[in-house]
Every structure is written in C-alpha cells, then in structure tokens.
Design a protein around this motif. Structure first.
Motif, PDB file in Angstrom:
ATOM      1  N   ASP A 480     -21.707  18.489  -9.904  1.00  7.53           N
ATOM      2  CA  ASP A 480     -21.874  18.624 -11.349  1.00  7.53           C
ATOM      3  C   ASP A 480     -20.659  18.081 -12.090  1.00  7.53           C
ATOM      4  O   ASP A 480     -20.800  17.427 -13.145  1.00  7.53           O
ATOM      5  CB  ASP A 480     -22.102  20.094 -11.719  1.00  7.53           C
ATOM      6  CG  ASP A 480     -23.495  20.581 -11.341  1.00  7.53           C
ATOM      7  OD1 ASP A 480     -24.365  19.739 -11.027  1.00  7.53           O
ATOM      8  OD2 ASP A 480     -23.721  21.812 -11.365  1.00  7.53           O
ATOM      9  N   ALA A 481     -19.469  18.322 -11.559  1.00  8.21           N
ATOM     10  CA  ALA A 481     -18.260  17.820 -12.214  1.00  8.21           C
ATOM     11  C   ALA A 481     -18.218  16.299 -12.198  1.00  8.21           C
ATOM     12  O   ALA A 481     -17.860  15.657 -13.200  1.00  8.21           O
ATOM     13  CB  ALA A 481     -17.015  18.390 -11.528  1.00  8.21           C
ATOM     14  N   VAL A 482     -18.587  15.701 -11.074  1.00 13.15           N
ATOM     15  CA  VAL A 482     -18.630  14.243 -10.988  1.00 13.15           C
ATOM     16  C   VAL A 482     -19.699  13.693 -11.921  1.00 13.15           C
ATOM     17  O   VAL A 482     -19.486  12.704 -12.636  1.00 13.15           O
ATOM     18  CB  VAL A 482     -18.889  13.800  -9.535  1.00 13.15           C
ATOM     19  CG1 VAL A 482     -19.083  12.292  -9.458  1.00 13.15           C
ATOM     20  CG2 VAL A 482     -17.743  14.229  -8.624  1.00 13.15           C
ATOM     21  N   LYS A 483     -20.863  14.344 -11.947  1.00 16.68           N
ATOM     22  CA  LYS A 483     -21.983  13.883 -12.767  1.00 16.68           C
ATOM     23  C   LYS A 483     -21.609  13.839 -14.248  1.00 16.68           C
ATOM     24  O   LYS A 483     -21.938  12.877 -14.955  1.00 16.68           O
ATOM     25  CB  LYS A 483     -23.182  14.809 -12.557  1.00 16.68           C
ATOM     26  CG  LYS A 483     -24.387  14.544 -13.451  1.00 16.68           C
ATOM     27  CD  LYS A 483     -25.082  13.264 -13.092  1.00 16.68           C
ATOM     28  CE  LYS A 483     -26.392  13.124 -13.877  1.00 16.68           C
ATOM     29  NZ  LYS A 483     -27.084  11.868 -13.559  1.00 16.68           N
ATOM     30  N   VAL A 484     -20.929  14.860 -14.742  1.00 14.09           N
ATOM     31  CA  VAL A 484     -20.538  14.893 -16.146  1.00 14.09           C
ATOM     32  C   VAL A 484     -19.599  13.740 -16.464  1.00 14.09           C
ATOM     33  O   VAL A 484     -19.763  13.025 -17.471  1.00 14.09           O
ATOM     34  CB  VAL A 484     -19.882  16.245 -16.494  1.00 14.09           C
ATOM     35  CG1 VAL A 484     -19.214  16.177 -17.867  1.00 14.09           C
ATOM     36  CG2 VAL A 484     -20.925  17.359 -16.478  1.00 14.09           C
ATOM     37  N   THR A 485     -18.615  13.512 -15.595  1.00 15.03           N
ATOM     38  CA  THR A 485     -17.655  12.432 -15.830  1.00 15.03           C
ATOM     39  C   THR A 485     -18.347  11.071 -15.863  1.00 15.03           C
ATOM     40  O   THR A 485     -18.088  10.246 -16.754  1.00 15.03           O
ATOM     41  CB  THR A 485     -16.575  12.437 -14.730  1.00 15.03           C
ATOM     42  OG1 THR A 485     -15.866  13.671 -14.787  1.00 15.03           O
ATOM     43  CG2 THR A 485     -15.598  11.281 -14.908  1.00 15.03           C
ATOM     44  N   VAL A 486     -19.224  10.849 -14.919  1.00 14.47           N
ATOM     45  CA  VAL A 486     -19.911   9.560 -14.843  1.00 14.47           C
ATOM     46  C   VAL A 486     -20.865   9.381 -16.025  1.00 14.47           C
ATOM     47  O   VAL A 486     -20.956   8.294 -16.612  1.00 14.47           O
ATOM     48  CB  VAL A 486     -20.663   9.432 -13.513  1.00 14.47           C
ATOM     49  CG1 VAL A 486     -21.569   8.211 -13.522  1.00 14.47           C
ATOM     50  CG2 VAL A 486     -19.677   9.342 -12.354  1.00 14.47           C
ATOM     51  N   SER A 487     -21.577  10.426 -16.398  1.00 10.63           N
ATOM     52  CA  SER A 487     -22.521  10.328 -17.512  1.00 10.63           C
ATOM     53  C   SER A 487     -21.797  10.005 -18.807  1.00 10.63           C
ATOM     54  O   SER A 487     -22.296   9.223 -19.635  1.00 10.63           O
ATOM     55  CB  SER A 487     -23.305  11.635 -17.655  1.00 10.63           C
ATOM     56  OG  SER A 487     -24.095  11.877 -16.496  1.00 10.63           O
ATOM     57  N   GLU A 488     -20.627  10.589 -18.999  1.00 13.58           N
ATOM     58  CA  GLU A 488     -19.832  10.264 -20.181  1.00 13.58           C
ATOM     59  C   GLU A 488     -19.409   8.789 -20.159  1.00 13.58           C
ATOM     60  O   GLU A 488     -19.420   8.113 -21.191  1.00 13.58           O
ATOM     61  CB  GLU A 488     -18.608  11.174 -20.261  1.00 13.58           C
ATOM     62  CG  GLU A 488     -18.938  12.616 -20.598  1.00 13.58           C
ATOM     63  CD  GLU A 488     -19.499  12.771 -22.005  1.00 13.58           C
ATOM     64  OE1 GLU A 488     -19.140  11.978 -22.891  1.00 13.58           O
ATOM     65  OE2 GLU A 488     -20.306  13.700 -22.217  1.00 13.58           O
ATOM     66  N   ALA A 489     -19.041   8.296 -18.988  1.00 14.21           N
ATOM     67  CA  ALA A 489     -18.648   6.890 -18.870  1.00 14.21           C
ATOM     68  C   ALA A 489     -19.824   5.968 -19.157  1.00 14.21           C
ATOM     69  O   ALA A 489     -19.674   4.929 -19.825  1.00 14.21           O
ATOM     70  CB  ALA A 489     -18.078   6.618 -17.481  1.00 14.21           C
ATOM     71  N   LEU A 490     -21.008   6.321 -18.672  1.00 14.95           N
ATOM     72  CA  LEU A 490     -22.205   5.519 -18.950  1.00 14.95           C
ATOM     73  C   LEU A 490     -22.485   5.457 -20.448  1.00 14.95           C
ATOM     74  O   LEU A 490     -22.759   4.388 -21.000  1.00 14.95           O
ATOM     75  CB  LEU A 490     -23.416   6.129 -18.234  1.00 14.95           C
ATOM     76  CG  LEU A 490     -23.565   5.885 -16.737  1.00 14.95           C
ATOM     77  CD1 LEU A 490     -24.752   6.671 -16.201  1.00 14.95           C
ATOM     78  CD2 LEU A 490     -23.741   4.409 -16.449  1.00 14.95           C
ATOM     79  N   ALA A 491     -22.424   6.608 -21.098  1.00 13.81           N
ATOM     80  CA  ALA A 491     -22.705   6.647 -22.536  1.00 13.81           C
ATOM     81  C   ALA A 491     -21.687   5.813 -23.308  1.00 13.81           C
ATOM     82  O   ALA A 491     -22.046   5.060 -24.227  1.00 13.81           O
ATOM     83  CB  ALA A 491     -22.700   8.089 -23.022  1.00 13.81           C
ATOM     84  N   ALA A 492     -20.421   5.927 -22.932  1.00  9.55           N
ATOM     85  CA  ALA A 492     -19.373   5.188 -23.638  1.00  9.55           C
ATOM     86  C   ALA A 492     -19.515   3.687 -23.452  1.00  9.55           C
ATOM     87  O   ALA A 492     -19.162   2.901 -24.343  1.00  9.55           O
ATOM     88  CB  ALA A 492     -17.999   5.648 -23.163  1.00  9.55           C
ATOM     89  N   ALA A 493     -20.043   3.273 -22.301  1.00  8.39           N
ATOM     90  CA  ALA A 493     -20.181   1.848 -22.001  1.00  8.39           C
ATOM     91  C   ALA A 493     -21.477   1.252 -22.544  1.00  8.39           C
ATOM     92  O   ALA A 493     -21.729   0.059 -22.377  1.00  8.39           O
ATOM     93  CB  ALA A 493     -20.102   1.624 -20.493  1.00  8.39           C
TER      94      ALA A 493
END
Length: 548
Positions: A480-493
């Motif tokens: 879950d911690a990894v998923k949140v970080t990656v999802s934020e990166a996807l949205a920002a990109a």
C-alpha cells in the motif's frame, strides 16, 4: 469412481490443481534468491480456520434457493485477485466477507434480488469471475447497510443468439471467457477478447470494467466490441438498440461501460464477432537499449500495421519473464488474420525495427495452417504462433507464479497507465524513480520493471511491475505504501490512474482527481435516479450514499 469436481482456489488465482507445487516453488525460490531475495514458504489457511464474521442477514423465502452462507463460498467471494487480496487471504484477514452469495439463474432473479436489497438496505455487489485487482468486488461498503450480498452471475452464461449476417451474438453477462468461446466456436466465430484473466472473468465483468484484451492494437478494449447492452437497475431495465453506430446524443451503452456495478447489473449484451484466425506470423526482436525499442514500437504503432501483439519488455522484465539476457529491450511481435497471410505485415514491421537497431535472431515464424475452430490460448495455438504464442503461455501462467511468490513473503505486484508518446519518457523516468525509491525505503530489496501491454498511434500503455522483499504479516502495508507513492507519480506525470484495471475502491482517490467535476456531478445524479436506495456496490466510483 466419481471424479472430484474441479474447484477454484478460494485464496488465490485460478484452479486449485494448477497452483504451483512444491517443486515449482522450490525452483522459484532459487531463482529469486539469485536476485537477492530471501524467500520463505508459508501455507495458506484452511477455510475452517478463518473465523468469518457470522452472516447478518437472511433472504426471504422466495430467494432462499438462490442464496448461500456457506463459509467457502463467502471466503471465495470476499476479495478479488490482486496481490493485496492474495496476501490478506494468506494471512487470514477476511474482515468484510459478504453475508450471502446469491446465484441468479434468470434476469427476473436479479431484479428480485435488487428489490429485496433496496427495501432492506443491503449492499448488492455484482460478481462475475472475481478477478478484480482494484477492490471492485469487496463488501467494503462502510456503515449504514444491514449486510452485503455478492450476486454471482456465472449461472447466466448462454449464447442466446448468433446473427451470422451482421456477425454478432447476444450473450448473457455471466459467461466466462472459455464458456463464451466454446459456444461461438461451432459457428466459426470468436469475440477475440482475451485478457490475462480470460479463463476466470465474464463478459459482464469485461463490460462493467471496460476491460482490455490481450491484443495490443485496434480492438484492445471491450468497448469497441459492443453493439448493445441490457442492464437491470433497482428502478427498472435499460436496453439499448442494436446499431453499428449512432450519433443520437450521448451513448446509452457508454453510461454502463465502466460503471463497475454502481449503476446497474449488466445481464446480457450484443457483441461484435470476428472470424477465427487462420494465418499467424511472429518474431522476437532484441534491442541494445530500451530507448531504441520504444522508438521502434512508436514507428510500428503509427504505420497502420496493427499487430495483434506488440509487447515491449525492458531488460530486467525480459530476463525475469522471458529468459532473455543481455538485452536492453525485447519486443514480442505478432500478427494474425482470418482473411489473408500476414507475412508482408510482419516483414514491414521488422524493417521498422531494424531501422532502430533491432535484431530478430530467430527470424520470422509463420503459420498458414491454423485450425480456425481451435481454442486460443492453448498449447497448440501457442506453438503455431511461435515466439508470440510462447510468451502468451508464460503470460497466462504468471498469476500462479505471483501467488507462489506471495506465499514466500515477496511483494509482487503491478501498476499500469497510459500516456501520449510526447510524455512517455518523462513519465517512465518519474514513475521508475518513485517506485525504486519507495521499494528501497519500504522493502529494502527489490526491482522495478516496465513493459508495454498496448500501443496506440498517439501513445503507449506502460505496465510496471515490482518484485520486492516483504515481511510476513506486513506485506499488505508495504505494498500500500509503494502503491500510494507510485500513484502520485503517475498523476503528476499526466498518466491515467488505470488503462485497463478499472477503478474499484483502490484507485478512487486518484480517479476522483482525474475525473472532471461536472462529470462527477452527472454521475451522482444518475446514480440517484437508477439506484435511489444507494445499494449498488457502494464506494465504487462514488462514495456510499445514505439510504433514502
């Protein structure tokens, strides 16, 4: 002697008898140890040891024959098939099982179930094959409901009509992929929609989640194959007209495509069929660098060649899943047709790869004697398709491998997106960096890989995977911690939170930000009309609504 019926795994992917055995798990453990992991095998719990919450509701006598509170059924319908689902099952954490599992056998049963749930304030969750990887079928519905019913539609699985003139069929929504194809095969047709979950997902599930199929170009999403949809809602039926196309206002089908059971229960659809393929051609192409492979794939996608398979794997993914070492990228390329040999199309695609430094050491592999009635995805079809077919066989086996690694405390999961070609390099760099840092911080040891699942003239659908060291008991929180970080990166990109996995409950925070607010307002208004009691899959797409 009576044969024991084949049974699905309640805790993991697919069939119980296809799960990785002791020898296969030992081989996997040695392989992963070579990448620096420390696998330690754990057995899944028995259903009898789960201590499921007691069912809080009882059906009326008229529906009792459709409903079950059997512990195995409830356990099997509690979670989907994502890594976090499998991990929770392995840990025995089934905190919110459905109170009942209902199996309607006709459309009137679905309507009766929805009427009961609406009157009694019971959450109603449509269930196809249970292959959701985003929390889309969970009874995680919040307070305010007397209970939850999982409505399993797989008994409604018939091909009702075939129209050979228009090349279309009317099919019940509960038909699993193989069941659907088995009924179309004698007519010489195929729906030609083969997601990785093909064996364990249904037509209705594909429609409700806007599923993506195996094929990389042209008809990549189920949206493109729909002529008309029939839906049961708590306030009545919605049935669109069969048409090849229409400009009459917003499409009624589009309202329910991707609605994930929040607006109604899809019970049947008219879908466009295709003749079964006879000619196939494929090749594996190696590139010295990932960047060269990306440029080659972009050239192919913009050349109107429309390959059936155009999977680009980065070097690490190629080593882990295809056994290809010392490559910067590996392209699995395939073409097929029911009408003509496809060798010239493959030749032109290989010309484009060579222009970007690609090499196909095994050369093209052609087949012009395929049996159009043979089932796709079998060993026979894979051998005819050469490299593309071999890769697909490995691809279809991958979820069983994932389950075996989950038993060993490893965190093995994916996240997917889509973006335009001009944004891809920046997105790939940002997401890879964010995922790598998150894996290092949360798990210590791990690798991040990328491949393309689908490609369009204006952009790719990159699919990232992580393989990380987990801690038994903590692996859900780690992911879950990894998923949140990656999802934020996807949205920002500027990527989408999902290309083909749908929204469910797990993607809601980022979906809410991606969705325009006027569309959200219209969706809320539509749900209020179609589902005034707010019982349809609460929490998916929209927040649970207080009962009116």
């Amino acid at each position: 002697m009576t044969a024991t019926p084949r049974r699905r795994s309640w805790w993991g992917w697919g069939w119980e008898d296809q799960a990785a055995g002791t020898s296969e798990r030992a081989t996997l453990a040695r392989t992963m140890a070579g990448f620096g992991f420390t696998p330690e095998d754990h057995d899944p719990p028995a259903v009898a040891d789960l201590a499921l919450r007691a069912s809080r509701i009882r059906p009326p006598e008229s529906l009792a024959g459709l409903c079950s509170d059997d512990p195995w059924e409830r356990a099997a319908h509690t979670h989907g098939k994502a890594y976090r689902d499998v991990a929770r099952n392995l840990l025995g954490r089934l905190d919110e099982p459905p109170d009942l599992v209902a199996r309607p056998i006709r459309e009137s049963d679905v309507l009766a179930l929805l009427e009961w749930c609406s009157d009694a304030g019971i959450a109603a969750i449509a269930y196809g094959g249970g292959s959701s990887v985003v929390g889309g079928i969970e009874a995680r519905v919040g307070e305010g409901y007397a209970g939850a019913v999982s409505i399993d539609l797989t008994a409604m699985d018939r091909v009702l009509e075939v129209d050979p003139v228009s090349r279309a069929a009317r099919i019940q929504a509960g038909a699993l992929g193989p069941v659907l194809e088995d009924q179309l095969r004698p007519h010489g047709y195929s729906l030609r929609h083969f997601p990785q979950s093909f064996e364990f997902s249904t037509l209705g599930g594909w429609l409700a989640t806007r599923a993506g199929g195996h094929f990389a170009t042209v008809y990549t999403h189920i949206d493109d194959l729909v002529e008309a949809i029939r839906v049961v809602t708590p306030t009545g039926f919605s049935a669109s007209r069969r048409l090849p196309g229409s400009g009459a206002g917003p499409s009624p089908d589009r309202l329910f495509l991707g609605s994930e059971g929040a607006l109604g229960v899809i019970t049947e659809a008219w879908v466009r069929l295709q003749d079964r393929p006879r000619w196939r051609a494929g090749a594996s192409v190696r590139f010295a660098t990932w960047a060269a492979g990306v440029e080659a794939v972009r050239a192919i996608s913009q050349a109107a060649l429309f390959p059936s398979n155009c999977r680009l794997l980065d070097g690490t993914e190629a080593a882990l899943t295809a056994g290809a070492v010392d490559v910067g990228a590996l392209l699995v390329l395939g073409f097929e047709s029911a009408d003509h040999p496809v060798g010239p199309w493959l030749d032109r695609a290989l010309d484009l790869t060579r222009a970007h430094g690609g090499e196909a050491p095994d050369g093209p592999q052609l087949s012009d004697a395929g049996d159009p009635t043979a089932s796709a995805g079998t060993e026979a079809s894979a051998s005819r398709e050469g490299a593309a077919g071999e890769w697909r066989s490995t691809f279809l086996r991958a979820p069983y491998t994932r389950d075996a690694l989950a038993r060993m405390s490893l965190v093995v999961e994916t996240f997917e997106t889509a973006c335009t070609w001009d944004r891809f390099d920046a997105l790939h760099a940002a997401v890879t960096d964010a995922a790598t840092r998150a894996v290092a911080e949360v798990c210590g040891t791990g690798v991040v890989t990328c491949r393309f699942t689908h490609v369009y003239p204006d952009g790719p659908a990159p699919y990232f995977s992580i393989y990380a060291q987990g801690r038994w008991g903590d692996q859900v929180a780690q992911w879950d911690a990894v998923k949140v970080t990656v999802s934020e990166a996807l949205a920002a990109a500027g990527g989408t939170i999902t290309h083909h996995h749908s929204v469910g409950r797990d993607h809601r925070p980022w979906y809410d930000r991606q969705r325009p607010e006027p569309v959200a307002a219209v969706l809320r208004a539509g749900k209020a009309v179609l589902d005034p009691a707010g019982i349809l899959n609460p929490g998916v797409l929209l927040d649970p609504q207080p009962r009116r």
